[in-house]
Design a protein around this motif. Structure first.
Motif, short mmCIF file in Angstrom:
data_model
loop_
_atom_site.label_atom_id
_atom_site.label_comp_id
_atom_site.label_asym_id
_atom_site.label_seq_id
_atom_site.Cartn_x
_atom_site.Cartn_y
_atom_site.Cartn_z
N ALA A 25 0.91 -1.13 0.05
CA ALA A 25 0.13 -0.11 0.00
C ALA A 25 1.09 1.30 0.19
O ALA A 25 0.50 2.20 -0.81
N LEU A 26 1.90 1.30 0.60
CA LEU A 26 2.85 2.36 0.89
C LEU A 26 3.49 2.48 -0.57
O LEU A 26 3.61 3.70 -1.00
N THR A 28 2.47 1.75 -3.46
CA THR A 28 1.30 2.30 -4.27
C THR A 28 1.08 3.80 -4.13
O THR A 28 1.16 4.53 -5.38
N LYS A 29 1.00 4.13 -3.02
CA LYS A 29 0.80 5.53 -2.82
C LYS A 29 2.14 6.49 -3.35
O LYS A 29 1.80 7.22 -3.99
N LEU A 32 2.01 6.47 -7.15
CA LEU A 32 0.87 7.58 -7.67
C LEU A 32 1.24 9.20 -7.30
O LEU A 32 0.52 9.76 -7.87
N ARG A 33 1.89 9.33 -6.35
CA ARG A 33 2.16 10.65 -5.80
C ARG A 33 3.42 11.25 -6.48
O ARG A 33 3.68 12.35 -6.51
N SER A 119 2.39 -3.77 -5.76
CA SER A 119 2.27 -2.47 -6.06
C SER A 119 2.15 -2.21 -7.56
O SER A 119 1.35 -1.44 -8.07
N THR A 123 -1.26 -1.02 -9.60
CA THR A 123 -0.92 0.08 -10.70
C THR A 123 -1.56 -0.28 -12.14
O THR A 123 -2.11 0.60 -12.96
#
Length: 256
Positions: A25-26, A28-29, A32-33, A119, A123
Motif C-alpha cells: 500500500a505504501l 502504491t501511494k 501514484l504521488r 504495487s 497500478t
C-alpha cells in the motif's frame, strides 16, 4: 476494573501477510504521488492512444486505428510500470539507503520484493481500466479469450519486472534513470506498440520479434484484434524473458 497486564504490549513482528500488504500500500501511494511516474504510467499512454487514434499519422492497416493501437498501448502501460517506473524508483531507493534499511526490518527482503510486485500489479489494474474505458470511447471493439489476455499481461509483468529490478540493482541511480528512459523510448518506437513490425526490414524485424514488448503487444493484438486463440509463441518468449530477468535480478541485485 481491568486486571493487571491486560494492556501490556505484545512484542514481536506483525504477521508476514500484513507486513507485505502494508508495504505494498505504501509503495502504491508513493508511486501514484510521483509526478514523473504518473507521466510514464498514465499520461503518455493515454495521450498516445488518443492522438494516434484520432489523427491518421501511422498506417495501422485495415480497420479502425484504435483496434490496432489499444493492445499496443496496454503493452506499453505494462512496460512503463513494471520496467521503467520500477527501475527508476528502486534505483534511487537503493542509492539513498532505503532498501538497506528496509532489508534490516522484520519484513524479509523477498517480502519487500513481493510488496513491490503487488504495487506494480495494482497500478497496472488502474492503468488497464483507464485505458480500456478510453479505448471503448474511441470505438474499440476487442475480441478473443480473456484468459489469453490475462496470461500475456501476467507474464509480461514478470518479464519487465525482472529486467527493471536487474537494472536497478546493478547500475547507479543516475545510470538507471537514463537507461530506463532510453529503453522506454526505443521499445516504444521499435516494439510494435504504434508502428507495425511489418514496416521494418526483415532482418530488423527478426530481432524485434524476440523482444518482450513485441511479444506482448503482438500477442495482445492477435487475441484482441484478430480473435486468435492462445498465442503460445508470444507466451513462450515472455516466459523466457521472465525466467532470465527474475533469475538474474535475484542473483546480481545489490542492496547497497
Amino acid at each position: 476494573m481491568s486486571a493487571a497486564g491486560t494492556y501490556t504490549p505484545k512484542p514481536g513482528a506483525a504477521p508476514l501477510s500484513r507486513m507485505i500488504a502494508a508495504q505494498a500500500a505504501l509503495e502504491t501511494k508513493m508511486l501514484l504521488r510521483n509526478g514523473e511516474q504518473l507521466l510514464l504510467t498514465v499520461v503518455i499512454p493515454t495521450l498516445l492512444l488518443v492522438l494516434f487514434s484520432a489523427v491518421d499519422i501511422v498506417d495501422t492497416g485495415e480497420g479502425e486505428a484504435v483496434d490496432f493501437l489499444a493492445p499496443g498501448i496496454l503493452a506499453l502501460a505494462v512496460m512503463s510500470t513494471a520496467f521503467t517506473g520500477q527501475a527508476i524508483a528502486t534505483g534511487f531507493e537503493r542509492r539513498y539507503g532505503v532498501l538497506k534499511r528496509l532489508g534490516a526490518s522484520p519484513l524479509p527482503r523477498w517480502g519487500l520484493m513481493a510488496a513491490k510486485t503487488l504495487s506494480v500489479l495494482v497500478t497496472e489494474v488502474l492503468q488497464i481500466v483507464l485505458l480500456t474505458v478510453i479505448a471503448f470511447a474511441l470505438g474499440w471493439s476487442p475480441h478473443g479469450n480473456p484468459l489469453a489476455v490475462l496470461l500475456l499481461l501476467v507474464l509480461g509483468t514478470a518479464a519487465f519486472s525482472g529486467l527493471g529490478l536487474l537494472m536497478a540493482g546493478t547500475l547507479k541511480a543516475e545510470a538507471t534513470l537514463a537507461a530506463a528512459n532510453l529503453v522506454f523510448l526505443l521499445l516504444l518506437m521499435g516494439g510494435g506498440v504504434i508502428v507495425p513490425l511489418d514496416k521494418f526490414p526483415d532482418a530488423v524485424r527478426t530481432v524485434l520479434d524476440w523482444l518482450p514488448i513485441s511479444a506482448l503487444s503482438d500477442g495482445l493484438r492477435d487475441v484482441l484484434q484478430h480473435g486468435a486463440g492462445m498465442p503460445w509463441q508470444n507466451l513462450g518468449i515472455l516466459a523466457v524473458w521472465a525466467v532470465l530477468g527474475l533469475g538474474a535480478a535475484a542473483k546480481f541485485f545489490r542492496w547497497e
